[in-house]
Design a protein around this motif. Structure first.
Motif, PDB file in Angstrom:
ATOM      1  N   LYS A 149     -21.059  -5.762  48.489  1.00  0.00           N
ATOM      2  CA  LYS A 149     -21.947  -6.560  47.642  1.00  0.00           C
ATOM      3  C   LYS A 149     -22.766  -5.661  46.714  1.00  0.00           C
ATOM      4  CE  LYS A 149     -25.571 -10.048  48.057  1.00  0.00           C
ATOM      5  NZ  LYS A 149     -26.442 -10.763  49.001  1.00  0.00           N
ATOM      6  N   ARG A 150     -23.305  -4.581  47.270  1.00  0.00           N
ATOM      7  CA  ARG A 150     -24.115  -3.656  46.460  1.00  0.00           C
ATOM      8  C   ARG A 150     -23.267  -2.969  45.387  1.00  0.00           C
ATOM      9  NH1 ARG A 150     -28.216  -0.330  50.246  1.00  0.00           N
ATOM     10  NH2 ARG A 150     -29.090   0.221  48.232  1.00  0.00           N
ATOM     11  N   LYS A 193     -22.384  -5.436  42.604  1.00  0.00           N
ATOM     12  CA  LYS A 193     -23.531  -5.615  41.698  1.00  0.00           C
ATOM     13  C   LYS A 193     -23.597  -4.458  40.700  1.00  0.00           C
ATOM     14  CE  LYS A 193     -28.548  -6.268  41.982  1.00  0.00           C
ATOM     15  NZ  LYS A 193     -29.686  -6.338  42.904  1.00  0.00           N
ATOM     16  N   LYS A 200     -20.407  -6.878  58.841  1.00  0.00           N
ATOM     17  CA  LYS A 200     -21.540  -7.296  58.025  1.00  0.00           C
ATOM     18  C   LYS A 200     -22.025  -6.144  57.152  1.00  0.00           C
ATOM     19  CE  LYS A 200     -26.028  -9.506  58.172  1.00  0.00           C
ATOM     20  NZ  LYS A 200     -27.082 -10.041  59.004  1.00  0.00           N
ATOM     21  N   LYS A 201     -22.046  -4.938  57.737  1.00  0.00           N
ATOM     22  CA  LYS A 201     -22.465  -3.751  56.998  1.00  0.00           C
ATOM     23  C   LYS A 201     -21.502  -3.458  55.850  1.00  0.00           C
ATOM     24  CE  LYS A 201     -24.745   0.491  58.253  1.00  0.00           C
ATOM     25  NZ  LYS A 201     -24.969   1.491  59.278  1.00  0.00           N
ATOM     26  N   GLU A 202     -20.184  -3.600  56.123  1.00  0.00           N
ATOM     27  CA  GLU A 202     -19.183  -3.385  55.071  1.00  0.00           C
ATOM     28  C   GLU A 202     -19.325  -4.426  53.967  1.00  0.00           C
ATOM     29  OE1 GLU A 202     -15.377  -3.269  56.982  1.00  0.00           O
ATOM     30  OE2 GLU A 202     -15.780  -1.342  57.926  1.00  0.00           O
ATOM     31  N   GLY A 203     -19.655  -5.675  54.363  1.00  0.00           N
ATOM     32  CA  GLY A 203     -19.871  -6.730  53.376  1.00  0.00           C
ATOM     33  C   GLY A 203     -21.069  -6.435  52.490  1.00  0.00           C
ATOM     34  N   GLU A 204     -22.126  -5.898  53.077  1.00  0.00           N
ATOM     35  CA  GLU A 204     -23.320  -5.525  52.319  1.00  0.00           C
ATOM     36  C   GLU A 204     -23.010  -4.380  51.357  1.00  0.00           C
ATOM     37  OE1 GLU A 204     -27.037  -5.889  50.887  1.00  0.00           O
ATOM     38  OE2 GLU A 204     -26.133  -7.204  52.376  1.00  0.00           O
ATOM     39  N   THR A 205     -22.211  -3.419  51.812  1.00  0.00           N
ATOM     40  CA  THR A 205     -21.802  -2.300  50.953  1.00  0.00           C
ATOM     41  C   THR A 205     -21.017  -2.817  49.762  1.00  0.00           C
ATOM     42  OG1 THR A 205     -21.758  -0.754  52.801  1.00  0.00           O
ATOM     43  CG2 THR A 205     -20.456  -0.165  50.874  1.00  0.00           C
ATOM     44  N   LYS A 212     -24.467   6.988  51.207  1.00  0.00           N
ATOM     45  CA  LYS A 212     -23.540   6.489  52.226  1.00  0.00           C
ATOM     46  C   LYS A 212     -22.539   7.568  52.645  1.00  0.00           C
ATOM     47  CE  LYS A 212     -20.631   2.508  53.212  1.00  0.00           C
ATOM     48  NZ  LYS A 212     -21.095   2.374  54.564  1.00  0.00           N
TER      49      LYS A 212
END
Length: 185
Positions: A11-12, A15, A4-9, A74
């Motif tokens: 995604k950011r 963007k 989930k954390k990798e998916g958020e990374t 990060k």
């Protein structure tokens, strides 16, 4: 949780990537408007269009640079984080300067342009050094860093010799595409 954390990374960074594309595209109409402003001046409609596009550019640039701020945090690359903030601040001053000139052309002086080019050159060079430190992205980050440093040096040297302005713009275009790809990796 890690996935989930990798998916958020991702995604950011995605963007920021798309914001970088928008920033890159906005450079072209802004360059045309600047050319006409210098050569013949702009009527009120074109001045307002330039005003709006400059603010739009600043917004997309902010979202683009946020990707590098995030990447610096990060990867614990303080230099990347600090230079990203510095580039953002310099871009804010550049856009404010551009907007002032739109409405008060007499404010444009060679010393301001020289100072701006020198500051941008220094900022790009330090940002390039920060990109060189991103070990997680390997050789590609190093290539981006080297191009960024070369572009920065060219901007810095532009007031001394006009040929560097062409080199700086050419390197800026290449580096913009490389930076987009770096965020997309």
């Amino acid at each position: 949780m890690k996935q989930k954390k990798e998916g958020e990374t991702a995604k950011r960074l995605r963007k920021s990537f798309f914001s970088g594309i928008a920033t890159f595209i906005l450079v072209f109409p802004l360059a045309v408007l600047e050319f006409y402003r210098v050569k013949q001046g702009l009527d009120i409609k074109m001045t307002l269009l330039a005003f709006f596009l400059n603010f739009l550019y600043l917004g997309t640039y902010f979202l683009f640079i946020k990707g590098y701020i995030f990447l610096g945090e990060k990867t614990k690359n303080k230099l990347l984080t600090k230079t990203s903030y510095a580039l953002l601040l310099m871009e804010v001053f550049t856009i404010l300067y551009t907007i002032i000139i739109l409405f008060m052309p007499q404010a444009e002086k060679k010393i301001l342009v020289t100072t701006e080019l020198a500051l941008v050159g220094i900022g790009l060079t330090v940002f390039g050094a920060a990109l060189l430190r991103i070990k997680e992205l390997g050789t590609f980050a190093k290539v981006c860093g080297v191009f960024q440093i070369l572009a920065g040096i060219s901007y810095f040297l532009t007031p001394a010799m006009a040929i560097f302005s062409f080199i700086a713009v050419f390197l800026f275009m290449i580096n913009s595409l490389l930076e987009l790809a770096l965020l997309h990796v």
